[in-house]
Design a protein around this motif. Structure first.
Motif, short mmCIF file in Angstrom:
data_model
loop_
_atom_site.label_atom_id
_atom_site.label_comp_id
_atom_site.label_asym_id
_atom_site.label_seq_id
_atom_site.Cartn_x
_atom_site.Cartn_y
_atom_site.Cartn_z
N UNK A 123 0.84 -1.20 0.00
CA UNK A 123 0.00 0.00 0.00
C UNK A 123 0.87 1.25 0.00
N UNK A 124 0.56 2.21 -0.88
CA UNK A 124 1.31 3.47 -0.94
C UNK A 124 0.36 4.65 -0.80
N UNK A 125 -0.37 4.66 0.30
CA UNK A 125 -1.26 5.78 0.59
C UNK A 125 -0.48 7.08 0.72
N UNK B 193 -22.62 -1.37 -0.43
CA UNK B 193 -21.30 -0.73 -0.37
C UNK B 193 -20.83 -0.41 -1.79
N UNK B 194 -19.78 0.39 -1.86
CA UNK B 194 -19.07 0.66 -3.10
C UNK B 194 -17.58 0.51 -2.84
N UNK B 195 -16.80 0.39 -3.91
CA UNK B 195 -15.36 0.16 -3.77
C UNK B 195 -14.64 1.40 -3.25
N UNK B 196 -13.64 1.17 -2.42
CA UNK B 196 -12.69 2.20 -2.01
C UNK B 196 -11.40 2.00 -2.80
N UNK B 197 -10.77 3.11 -3.18
CA UNK B 197 -9.59 3.02 -4.04
C UNK B 197 -8.37 3.64 -3.36
N UNK B 198 -7.22 3.09 -3.70
CA UNK B 198 -5.96 3.61 -3.22
C UNK B 198 -4.88 3.39 -4.26
N UNK B 199 -3.65 3.56 -3.85
CA UNK B 199 -2.50 3.37 -4.72
C UNK B 199 -1.62 2.27 -4.14
N UNK C 81 -8.88 23.56 -5.54
CA UNK C 81 -10.08 22.72 -5.54
C UNK C 81 -9.79 21.28 -5.92
N UNK C 82 -8.52 20.92 -6.06
CA UNK C 82 -8.16 19.55 -6.42
C UNK C 82 -8.58 18.58 -5.32
N UNK C 83 -9.15 17.46 -5.70
CA UNK C 83 -9.61 16.46 -4.74
C UNK C 83 -8.67 15.25 -4.73
N UNK C 84 -8.91 14.34 -3.80
CA UNK C 84 -8.12 13.11 -3.76
C UNK C 84 -8.40 12.24 -4.97
N UNK C 85 -9.59 12.36 -5.55
CA UNK C 85 -9.87 11.65 -6.79
C UNK C 85 -8.97 12.16 -7.91
N UNK C 86 -8.77 13.47 -7.98
CA UNK C 86 -7.84 14.02 -8.96
C UNK C 86 -6.43 13.48 -8.75
N UNK C 87 -6.03 13.37 -7.49
CA UNK C 87 -4.70 12.84 -7.19
C UNK C 87 -4.60 11.37 -7.59
N UNK C 88 -5.66 10.60 -7.34
CA UNK C 88 -5.67 9.18 -7.69
C UNK C 88 -5.59 9.00 -9.21
#
Length: 330
Positions: free
Chosen positions: A189-191, A281-287, A207-214
């Motif tokens: 995991x590389x959170x 539920x829905x999926x959670x995403x990471x790197x 206004x950048x979100x974590x989705x933009x970062x992902x």
């Protein structure tokens, strides 16, 4: 942040061949089964061992990929999954079968084990390791079939690593054990990379979100050098990308997030189990990052474990990998 449960042994099932595992890990990612599939395998395996009277508690699991072959067409830049050809209905219509992307794998599984029997009897390790492997051969891994290997070959035999003694002793034992997993790659995991990219985007876009970062980390972003401002002749444009030094970075699902409240057992129609509470539920995403096992510094960096928070609607897979500086000799 959840903490990795305690364990005294690592049970290694090396070089399992899996045929036609599910390569679609979430609605947005593909290329390797989700880590939640391996946690589900761990819990199913624990239930099977308990019915056989084996005193084994599996607290975490690690996956080492040695080979993979995703079943896709080779048509250049754009590929497509090779799907099965299913029979049609009597009226000629297409059967309601949800197709899955498939992948062939050769993997090693590393299970964190807590067991009073293993602590008391050192001679029980080999028979128990072979029993667990035999059970795995009867199961499916991420929907794929496990193909038996030549168990007589030393590389195919399961084994147990006893992490006993002081912390220094456990470290020495792990340093030896991780080299037996080579060659291969471990998913960690590389959170931290996601947080770093989010802060970098906020510097230019508040206004950048974590989705933009992902999404930014999920692709290769190319940039050209600043234009020449002086009177000197124009130089060729120099291009660079933001993947340099990051390694093999991939977007991954890391669990599930609740979409509503927990429903009592039997109140949701068509649920698989009417004896268990239900939740949408829905999926959670990471790197994630694929790294060689020799770069790991502790068993916790290898292992994934569940860290559910039902009160917050989070059902997440955790891994305790911490990046360390890369030296010239590393």
């Amino acid at each position: 942040m959840a903490e990795c449960p305690h364990f005294d042994h690592l049970l290694v099932i090396p070089h399992l061949r899996v045929q036609n595992a599910n390569a679609i890990s979430s609605p947005l990612t593909h290329g390797f089964p989700s880590i939640s599939a391996f946690l589900g395998l761990m819990w199913a395996l624990e239930r099977k061992t308990s019915t056989m009277g084996l005193d084994l508690q599996f607290n975490a699991i690690g996956v080492v990929a040695h080979r993979h072959q995703e079943q896709v067409t080779d048509d250049g830049f754009v590929n497509a999954f090779r799907l099965t050809r299913n029979p049609i209905n009597r009226d000629g219509s297409t059967a309601a079968i949800v197709e899955e992307g498939r992948i062939h794998l050769e993997i090693s599984l590393v299970l964190a084990v807590q067991s009073a029997v293993l602590n008391a009897d050192q001679h029980a390790a080999a028979p128990i390791a072979h029993q667990v492997r035999d059970l795995l051969l009867q199961m499916r891994i991420a929907g794929g079939s496990v193909i038996p290997n030549d168990i007589a070959h030393s590389r195919q035999q399961p084994y147990l690593v006893r992490l006993t003694g002081t912390e220094a002793d456990r470290q020495v034992l792990f340093e030896r054990a991780k080299l037996r997993l080579l060659p291969g790659f471990v998913l960690v995991d590389r959170q931290d990379l996601l947080e770093q990219r989010h802060q970098a985007l906020l510097a230019s876009d508040p206004e950048a979100s974590r989705l933009d970062a992902w999404l930014s980390l999920s692709r290769i972003n190319w940039h050209n050098a600043p234009a020449n401002q002086d009177d000197a002749p124009a130089k060729p444009v120099a291009w660079s990308n933001d993947r340099e030094g990051l390694g093999w970075i991939v977007p991954i699902p890391v669990g599930y997030g609740a979409l509503g409240e927990l429903q009592p057992p039997g109140t949701v129609s068509n649920a698989r189990d009417e004896q268990t509470a239900f939740r949408f539920v829905e999926s959670l995403y990471g790197i994630g990052q694929w790294i060689s096992p020799h770069r790991l510094h502790s068993p916790q960096q290898l292992l994934w474990y569940a860290g559910s928070q039902p009160e917050n609607g989070l059902y997440r897979c955790h891994n305790d990998y911490q990046p360390t500086p890369i030296y010239a000799f590393d």
